[in-house]
Enzyme design. Structure first.
Site, PDB file in Angstrom:
ATOM      1  N   ASP A  93       1.046  -0.988   0.234  1.00  0.00           N
ATOM      2  CA  ASP A  93      -0.328   0.160  -0.144  1.00  0.00           C
ATOM      3  C   ASP A  93       0.855   1.275   0.057  1.00  0.00           C
ATOM      4  O   ASP A  93       2.030   1.503   0.683  1.00  0.00           O
ATOM      5  CB  ASP A  93      -0.737   0.322   1.016  1.00  0.00           C
ATOM      6  CG  ASP A  93      -2.030  -0.866   0.577  1.00  0.00           C
ATOM      7  OD1 ASP A  93      -2.255  -1.679  -0.110  1.00  0.00           O
ATOM      8  OD2 ASP A  93      -2.612  -1.455   2.313  1.00  0.00           O
ATOM      9  N   ASP A 140     -13.851  -5.599  -5.030  1.00  0.00           N
ATOM     10  CA  ASP A 140     -13.751  -6.196  -3.175  1.00  0.00           C
ATOM     11  C   ASP A 140     -15.197  -6.901  -2.959  1.00  0.00           C
ATOM     12  O   ASP A 140     -16.287  -6.416  -3.349  1.00  0.00           O
ATOM     13  CB  ASP A 140     -13.604  -4.820  -2.692  1.00  0.00           C
ATOM     14  CG  ASP A 140     -12.449  -4.515  -2.922  1.00  0.00           C
ATOM     15  OD1 ASP A 140     -11.726  -4.987  -3.309  1.00  0.00           O
ATOM     16  OD2 ASP A 140     -11.996  -3.128  -2.368  1.00  0.00           O
TER      17      ASP A 140
END
Lengths: 192, 250
Positions: B11, B130
């Site tokens: 990330d 997701d």
């Protein structure tokens, strides 16, 4: 100087980066003189066969490639365009290798994406390597095996992982993305 | 044989890695390049960089970072976060990314998948999905998991394949962060429904979890972040274990 052929295909800067990591300078060019003057030529590419071939013909790069006398390495789409014909877009290709490019049947996951092992039959590109090595592939079309095949990979069926005819070398896999093994293969080509 | 891929995810915020790491040999824990190089040395098969800021002003920082990654890293990598147009993709590909991943923007405007695929090839379009199970139904979420959509996960997966996606990165929000294992059921359903590669994500907490997802589903890759960042499962140990389990591993 190493010339990387510039055309409407992706992945070209990746090859240049890989060459810099090995300490080689290169130029990305579509200029016939520069290509023919270079000590080595790399013909990389990720893309679609018919539009790539159309572009090469428009820029007369097809004639330039065929008149290269120094070692040239085709990668991925580069290898496919060096064959006679591709089913992708029903494309007549450069015809350096007398084999055909076909689409993988949908009996397994397509594209063939990831690390797979090839078995080297012969060829100076694989000097210093084991007989079987994992390298990175990403493709939906493959070149049939012929007498010019120098390495075989098996996915759904055996196909040409590498081909050579005279000064023309090619790999279906991406040596520039295949970690240490790929670097050794590029180094072998650059030291020809 | 085609190998199962082990994929660490980093990330990125303002050009730096967000989560801390405790590899002894990394000088700058926040430097994505250092971390990425370490992963490559450990045998990671691919890397995913997810830009979690993805604001316009930070876009040029990301592009510079991608250029540096491309210079240093000799395995394929995907960049995701804040990609809304073919122009966004062009900049990342030009900078050296091998693939891009789209998520909310593809739900908002599914033609984006086709546009990217037509211009750069399907192999460079990863659609990140997701998903969360609500009332026994797996649904698609967007905006970093904050917003529920009416889309059913398997239907959306089939649709993105039709639109030209080359790969699906499937994250189960029910499992993400739990370290209780990947969501075998939805990963199995999605990977059986499409004929493109599916990467399982969310929930990896042990080596067995990777074995389970590779044995019980058709996923061709397993993605994780924290277990690799914090060195809980060193990649060489994981790969050795999976090889012992007779799985195809590089």
């Amino acid at each position: 100087m190493i010339a990387i052929i510039k055309y409407n295909a992706g992945n070209i800067s990746s090859v240049q980066n890989a060459l810099s990591r090995l300490g080689y300078q290169s130029i990305i060019t579509d200029d016939a003189d520069e290509i023919l003057r270079a000590e080595k030529v790399i013909f990389p590419g990720v893309g679609e066969a018919s539009s790539a071939m159309k572009y090469l013909i428009e820029k007369k790069l097809d004639q330039t490639i065929l008149s290269i006398k120094k070692p040239m390495l085709g990668i991925c789409l580069g290898q496919q365009l060096m064959c006679e014909y591709s089913e992708e877009g029903n494309t007549t290709c450069l015809g350096i290798f007398n084999t055909q490019v076909k689409k993988f049947p949908n009996t397994a996951i397509v594209p063939h994406m990831g690390w797979n092992n090839f078995t080297a039959i012969n060829g100076v590109l694989f000097k210093g390597l084991e007989n079987t090595n994992d390298v990175y592939f990403v493709h939906s079309y493959y070149a049939d095996i012929n007498e010019q095949t120098t390495a075989v990979c098996d996915y759904i069926q055996p196909f040409s992982a590498a081909i050579q005819k005279g000064n023309f070398y090619a790999t279906q896999f991406h040596p520039e993305k295949s970690a240490d093994i790929g670097e050794q293969i590029l180094k072998n080509f650059l030291e020809l | 044989m085609l190998k199962k891929r082990i994929i660490p995810c980093l990330d990125i915020k303002d050009g730096r890695t967000v989560k801390g790491i405790n590899f002894v040999d990394i000088k700058d824990a926040g430097d994505p390049i250092e971390l990425a190089k370490n992963y490559v040395e450990q045998g990671a098969d691919e890397l995913v960089f997810l830009d979690i800021t993805a604001t316009i002003e930070n876009r040029s920082t990301l592009i510079e970072l991608v250029q540096r990654i491309a210079k240093e890293i000799n395995i394929p990598f995907t960049v995701g976060g804040g990609i809304n147009s073919v122009e966004d993709v062009a900049k990342l590909i030009e900078a050296g990314a091998d693939k891009v991943s789209v998520n909310s923007s593809a739900v908002k405007r599914p033609e984006l998948i086709t546009e990217i695929s037509n211009q750069f090839g399907s192999q460079c379009v990863v659609v990140a999905i997701d998903t969360k199970c609500i009332n026994e139904e797996w649904k698609v979420f967007v905006q970093g998991g904050r917003t529920l959509t009416p889309l059913k996960t398997v239907e959306w997966a089939k649709q993105v394949e039709q639109l030209g996606a080359g790969e699906i990165l499937l994250t189960s929000m029910n499992n993400d962060g739990t370290k209780a294992g990947f969501a075998i059921d939805i990963t199995n359903e999605v990977s059986a429904a499409v004929n493109i590669p599916v990467i399982a994500s969310g929930g990896a907490g042990s080596k067995e979890h990777f074995k389970n997802v590779f044995e019980q589903t058709q996923a061709t890759g397993g993605l994780a972040a924290s277990i690799f960042h914090y060195g809980e499962i060193p990649i060489p140990d994981l790969k050795e274990y999976l090889k012992e389990q007779k799985l195809a591993i590089r």
